[in-house]
Design an enzyme around this catalytic site. Sequence first.
Site, PDB file in Angstrom:
ATOM      1  N   CYS A  60       2.354   2.100   3.344  1.00 28.72           N
ATOM      2  CA  CYS A  60       3.487   1.232   3.696  1.00 28.72           C
ATOM      3  C   CYS A  60       4.750   1.684   2.956  1.00 28.72           C
ATOM      4  O   CYS A  60       5.848   1.668   3.507  1.00 28.72           O
ATOM      5  CB  CYS A  60       3.184  -0.216   3.318  1.00 28.72           C
ATOM      6  SG  CYS A  60       1.526  -0.729   3.765  1.00 28.72           S
ATOM      7  N   CYS A  72       0.832  -1.205   0.000  1.00 27.05           N
ATOM      8  CA  CYS A  72       0.000   0.000   0.000  1.00 27.05           C
ATOM      9  C   CYS A  72       0.866   1.255   0.000  1.00 27.05           C
ATOM     10  O   CYS A  72       2.048   1.211   0.327  1.00 27.05           O
ATOM     11  CB  CYS A  72      -0.942   0.024   1.199  1.00 27.05           C
ATOM     12  SG  CYS A  72      -0.106   0.300   2.770  1.00 27.05           S
ATOM     13  N   ASP A  92      -1.012  29.989 -29.728  1.00 22.12           N
ATOM     14  CA  ASP A  92      -0.221  30.716 -30.701  1.00 22.12           C
ATOM     15  C   ASP A  92      -0.900  30.458 -32.052  1.00 22.12           C
ATOM     16  O   ASP A  92      -1.454  29.378 -32.262  1.00 22.12           O
ATOM     17  CB  ASP A  92       1.213  30.160 -30.698  1.00 22.12           C
ATOM     18  CG  ASP A  92       2.032  30.715 -31.840  1.00 22.12           C
ATOM     19  OD1 ASP A  92       2.063  31.945 -31.995  1.00 22.12           O
ATOM     20  OD2 ASP A  92       2.615  29.921 -32.597  1.00 22.12           O
TER      21      ASP A  92
END
Length: 723
Positions: A14, A11, A422
């Site tokens: 962890c 996880c 642009d």
Amino acid sequence: MIEYRVKGLSCGNCAQALEHEIRQLEHGDTATLSYNSGKLNLDERVPLDKVKKILKNDRAYIENKNAHSHAGHNHAHGEHAHSHSHNHDHTHSHDHDDDNDHDHDHSQGNKKIIGTLIASTVIYVGAIFMDGQASDFSVIALYLIAAALSGYSTFLKGLKNLIRLKFNIDTLMTIALVGAVSIGEWKEATLVAILFGLNELLEGLGMEKARRSMETLLQVAPKEATLLVEGKETVVPITTLQVGDTVIVKPGEKIPSDGTVLSGKSSVNESAITGESLPVEKSKDEPVFGGSINNEGVIHIRIEKAYEDSSLAKILHLVEEAQETKTPTELFINKFAKYYTPLIMIAAALVIVVPPLFLGGDWTEWLYQGLAVLIVGCPCALILSSPIAIVAGITRNARNGILIKGGVFLEQLGKIDTLAFDKTGTLTKGEPYVEQSVVYDEIRFLAVAGAIEKSSSHPLAKAIMKEVARSGIEIKDAEDIEAVSGRGIVATYEGNKYWLGNEKSMEHLTIPQDIQATIEQLKQSGLTLVLAADENQILGMFGISDEIREESKSVIKALHKNGIRHTVMLTGDHQKTAEKVAKAVGVTEYYGNLLPEDKVTKVKELASKGTVGMIGDGINDAPALASAQIGIAMGKGTDSAIETADVVLMQDHLGKLPEAIKVARRVNRIIKFNIGVSMGLKLIALLLTIPGWLTLWVAILSDMGATIFVTLVSLTILIQRKS
């Protein structure tokens, strides 16, 4: 720094804890461990055996050392310096084999966990059926065996953490299990252990699926090339190729690096670079990208860039790096999780103590409720709300040839409400052409213009030369060619002096009223004028336009539909040209006569009112790209485009931009939704303590349900409908 691939990270929380532990080692203060990509970056002086031991405590392990190590990187604008090991060509195939071995190991590891969970469940169900049929001791023994099978590693880690006063999910689960057993809740303690084991497995599999998708994307890099030296063919690793080498690419093979076609003709699939599925025809002197696939003919290619400097290598490196950056949302979640667990522990203590002491509650009943509250303290689902969605979003866009340089830019892309464009080369093709000619001297006009512009490389000169070529007249040479800045050119042709340029270059003449009226009319039409004249009169004029891209209008429409409120065009061309293009493509605002510094000012002005994305070609728009909240470059893999912007469209058009923004917005929506679900389920679980309805298994299911849900929802981002 040396980069390692780590497997088995269960996880995000962890992974953070492991990184903290590794940083406590000698020379480990610069170590980074990414849960998103499963990568560990270490100073080479850090003792590896100690790192492996820390990882082992969390059932994680170093899979292999990556083929190259990073000397350093700068996330700000994609300027990533990286050194490649000299024996890269040898490690490459070895790492590939290593990957297969460890994929097998990881797969075996998952099967073992699944087998253990099934065995635990069978024993648990058996114990339930035997309850009341056999002795209490036998039933308790079965519950104990089932709990030990699925929860022993959590229990051992939790005990170690408890001794060190380190409170994470393993510590909370261990306290809850010990507490439940101490008050005789054997059945629920076992169910919690099994569900927690299942939760960790599913959590790991979800992130693994997202990483796998990313790794599949990164496998497009070719491994070998056929080198041609003095007529002899040799198969070599692509990392040994040098600039100037000639390689042979046969049908079905990948082009090893960026280069130029020397001979042969074929169509090439560039989807790995640009996301475009349609093949592109290639013949002599045309450029090719490394990683694209040769379809039918045999072609000889001159290598222009070593593989590590090629567009593909840069893309793959940046896509990998993109997983490492933390978004503001992730940083907030991680910070919140730090305080969330201690707060829940205080809440659990209050639930255990307050009702029995002050409200006459039963100690055993409220101890049970308090233990259930502890389990709600697990922040796993919350921490998982963001990373899977971000990796999936970056991968999904990369598949489409849209390179997003980090989760932070993906999040920003999903927030933009204003897009500044642009004009030249972005909304238009950047290839001027003569839209209208006015001729007063048919004999001399095209002959003079052709002679003067013949040797010029200016885009307007190229447009004029195309027009001259169409007439089929013979083009002679001009002499004494002199460029006058901001005006045009003065030259001698067949003994006479001629002028070619804008109105300012015609100051030596008095322009007749009817010709002046024509000039004004062409300017009102938004055309750029180039006039030709001798000492006495105007010979004619070219009305030049920049062709609007076919997709510009539909792209602007799609962007407005996707929630972009303002589309703004910025250009150095005069206002009438700006107005003509703006009306044709449908932007909401336009500004002409802008110098590069004016564009920066305008972008900053827009940024003060909302979140602005600036789109340009990455060369002359670099200052404006950098000053926007998010810079987007298009340029089919040009170095400047890749280096300048936060997002790169690897095509030479805007067609995929609406899809990129759509995916980014979806990622942001899913992250917010995931946070809401994970926190909502926890809140419901905590509210159940008021009437005393919260049980241990409801507590673990609130977290487990949220974890499974946020994982599955995040993975839906990877689903791409075939268009």
